[in-house]
Design a protein around this motif. Structure first.
Motif, PDB file in Angstrom:
ATOM      1  N   GLY A  65      -8.591   2.187   6.888  1.00 22.19           N
ATOM      2  CA  GLY A  65      -7.794   3.319   6.447  1.00 22.19           C
ATOM      3  C   GLY A  65      -6.313   3.126   6.730  1.00 22.19           C
ATOM      4  N   HIS A  66      -5.978   2.093   7.495  1.00 28.16           N
ATOM      5  CA  HIS A  66      -4.574   1.796   7.800  1.00 28.16           C
ATOM      6  C   HIS A  66      -4.034   0.865   6.713  1.00 28.16           C
ATOM      7  CE1 HIS A  66      -1.519  -0.118  10.812  1.00 28.16           C
ATOM      8  NE2 HIS A  66      -0.930   0.482   9.810  1.00 28.16           N
ATOM      9  N   LEU A  67      -3.045   1.351   5.989  1.00 26.11           N
ATOM     10  CA  LEU A  67      -2.383   0.568   4.947  1.00 26.11           C
ATOM     11  C   LEU A  67      -0.980   0.270   5.439  1.00 26.11           C
ATOM     12  CD1 LEU A  67      -3.566   2.670   1.878  1.00 26.11           C
ATOM     13  CD2 LEU A  67      -4.645   0.632   2.865  1.00 26.11           C
ATOM     14  N   ALA A  68      -0.699  -0.991   5.703  1.00 23.45           N
ATOM     15  CA  ALA A  68       0.566  -1.388   6.298  1.00 23.45           C
ATOM     16  C   ALA A  68       1.528  -1.905   5.236  1.00 23.45           C
ATOM     17  CB  ALA A  68       0.338  -2.461   7.364  1.00 23.45           C
ATOM     18  N   GLU A  69       2.674  -1.285   5.166  1.00 18.90           N
ATOM     19  CA  GLU A  69       3.785  -1.645   4.290  1.00 18.90           C
ATOM     20  C   GLU A  69       3.575  -1.172   2.842  1.00 18.90           C
ATOM     21  OE1 GLU A  69       6.510  -2.386   5.647  1.00 18.90           O
ATOM     22  OE2 GLU A  69       5.925  -3.216   7.563  1.00 18.90           O
ATOM     23  N   HIS A  70       4.669  -1.277   2.082  1.00 20.92           N
ATOM     24  CA  HIS A  70       4.767  -0.661   0.759  1.00 20.92           C
ATOM     25  C   HIS A  70       3.679  -1.039  -0.238  1.00 20.92           C
ATOM     26  CE1 HIS A  70       8.624   1.300   1.395  1.00 20.92           C
ATOM     27  NE2 HIS A  70       8.959   0.231   2.094  1.00 20.92           N
ATOM     28  N   ALA A  71       3.455  -2.294  -0.449  1.00 21.30           N
ATOM     29  CA  ALA A  71       2.526  -2.695  -1.506  1.00 21.30           C
ATOM     30  C   ALA A  71       1.125  -2.152  -1.246  1.00 21.30           C
ATOM     31  CB  ALA A  71       2.501  -4.218  -1.654  1.00 21.30           C
ATOM     32  N   ALA A  72       0.697  -2.153  -0.006  1.00 24.01           N
ATOM     33  CA  ALA A  72      -0.616  -1.602   0.318  1.00 24.01           C
ATOM     34  C   ALA A  72      -0.621  -0.081   0.159  1.00 24.01           C
ATOM     35  CB  ALA A  72      -1.021  -2.003   1.732  1.00 24.01           C
ATOM     36  N   THR A  99     -13.167   8.257   1.406  1.00 27.58           N
ATOM     37  CA  THR A  99     -13.190   8.839   0.061  1.00 27.58           C
ATOM     38  C   THR A  99     -11.908   8.504  -0.690  1.00 27.58           C
ATOM     39  OG1 THR A  99     -14.603  10.635   0.840  1.00 27.58           O
ATOM     40  CG2 THR A  99     -13.429  10.993  -1.232  1.00 27.58           C
ATOM     41  N   ALA A 100     -10.786   8.634  -0.007  1.00 29.81           N
ATOM     42  CA  ALA A 100      -9.494   8.326  -0.640  1.00 29.81           C
ATOM     43  C   ALA A 100      -9.392   6.843  -0.972  1.00 29.81           C
ATOM     44  CB  ALA A 100      -8.352   8.758   0.275  1.00 29.81           C
ATOM     45  N   VAL A 138      -3.682   8.302  -6.743  1.00 29.52           N
ATOM     46  CA  VAL A 138      -4.742   9.251  -6.407  1.00 29.52           C
ATOM     47  C   VAL A 138      -4.307  10.324  -5.404  1.00 29.52           C
ATOM     48  CG1 VAL A 138      -6.553   7.590  -6.946  1.00 29.52           C
ATOM     49  CG2 VAL A 138      -5.746   7.788  -4.596  1.00 29.52           C
ATOM     50  N   LEU A 139      -3.069  10.274  -4.941  1.00 29.63           N
ATOM     51  CA  LEU A 139      -2.586  11.284  -4.005  1.00 29.63           C
ATOM     52  C   LEU A 139      -2.171  12.546  -4.761  1.00 29.63           C
ATOM     53  CD1 LEU A 139      -0.363   9.152  -1.606  1.00 29.63           C
ATOM     54  CD2 LEU A 139      -2.644  10.075  -1.169  1.00 29.63           C
ATOM     55  N   PRO A 140      -2.528  13.707  -4.221  1.00 34.65           N
ATOM     56  CA  PRO A 140      -2.099  14.951  -4.874  1.00 34.65           C
ATOM     57  C   PRO A 140      -0.590  15.139  -4.705  1.00 34.65           C
ATOM     58  CG  PRO A 140      -3.208  15.430  -2.798  1.00 34.65           C
ATOM     59  CD  PRO A 140      -3.326  13.947  -3.031  1.00 34.65           C
ATOM     60  N   ALA A 141       0.031  15.638  -5.728  1.00 36.87           N
ATOM     61  CA  ALA A 141       1.476  15.906  -5.668  1.00 36.87           C
ATOM     62  C   ALA A 141       1.695  17.296  -5.073  1.00 36.87           C
ATOM     63  CB  ALA A 141       2.084  15.820  -7.057  1.00 36.87           C
ATOM     64  N   GLY A 181      -9.791   2.476  -5.269  1.00 37.64           N
ATOM     65  CA  GLY A 181     -10.356   1.152  -5.511  1.00 37.64           C
ATOM     66  C   GLY A 181     -10.113   0.169  -4.384  1.00 37.64           C
ATOM     67  N   ILE A 182      -9.876   0.680  -3.187  1.00 28.68           N
ATOM     68  CA  ILE A 182      -9.618  -0.181  -2.028  1.00 28.68           C
ATOM     69  C   ILE A 182     -10.934  -0.356  -1.283  1.00 28.68           C
ATOM     70  CG2 ILE A 182      -8.361  -0.400   0.151  1.00 28.68           C
ATOM     71  CD1 ILE A 182      -6.178   1.389  -1.142  1.00 28.68           C
ATOM     72  N   ASP A 183     -11.469  -1.573  -1.315  1.00 27.84           N
ATOM     73  CA  ASP A 183     -12.764  -1.810  -0.694  1.00 27.84           C
ATOM     74  C   ASP A 183     -12.784  -3.035   0.220  1.00 27.84           C
ATOM     75  OD1 ASP A 183     -12.559  -3.789  -2.585  1.00 27.84           O
ATOM     76  OD2 ASP A 183     -14.323  -3.176  -3.719  1.00 27.84           O
TER      77      ASP A 183
END
Length: 135
Positions: free
Chosen positions: A33-40, A4-5, A47-50, A10-12
């Motif tokens: 669901g694994h995003l490796a390093e800063h740019a990813a 969902t996140a 979209v992350l809640p603060a 928009g990551i598909d």
């Protein structure tokens, strides 16, 4: 990150980045669901809640206290996770609640692939981070 996140951001599938970031995908090209390093990881920021400051502070103190309870006395912070982290850490230290020595290295970023036989040990793109999508 869950599906969902990832969808909200928009990551598909896989993307090419200017540095060694990666959207880790399974054999079928679906993000794990694994995003490796800063740019990813930065793709998720919008979209992350603060979290409120007080909650962030309490969670960080609990995390660092847990680390200290295992016998750790110091740690390296290789990314700041936000522009206000040094101030947050300073406030925690001022209150006497900082249980570990922390060395901050906000400029430690993965290097782009070398363009020559000269070894590449890292790059610094300034306080905005290390990222940037190339495609």
């Amino acid at each position: 990150m869950n599906g969902t996140a990832l969808k909200a951001a928009g990551i598909d599938g896989p993307r090419t980045f200017a540095q060694h970031s990666e959207i880790v995908c399974g054999p079928d090209g679906t993000p794990t669901g694994h995003l490796a390093e800063h740019a990813a990881m930065d793709l998720m920021t919008p979209v992350l809640p603060a979290l409120p400051y007080a909650e962030r502070r309490d969670r960080l103190v609990a995390l660092l206290t847990g680390m200290a309870a295992t016998g750790l006395t110091s740690a390296h912070v290789m990314d700041l996770g936000g522009h206000d982290v040094p101030g947050l850490l300073a406030a925690i230290e001022e209150d006497g609640d900082l249980p570990l020595r922390l060395r901050l290295a906000p400029g430690a970023c993965p290097a782009p692939p070398p363009r020559s036989s000269t070894p590449s040990y890292g790059s610094r793109s300034g306080p905005a981070g290390c990222g940037g999508s190339a495609g």
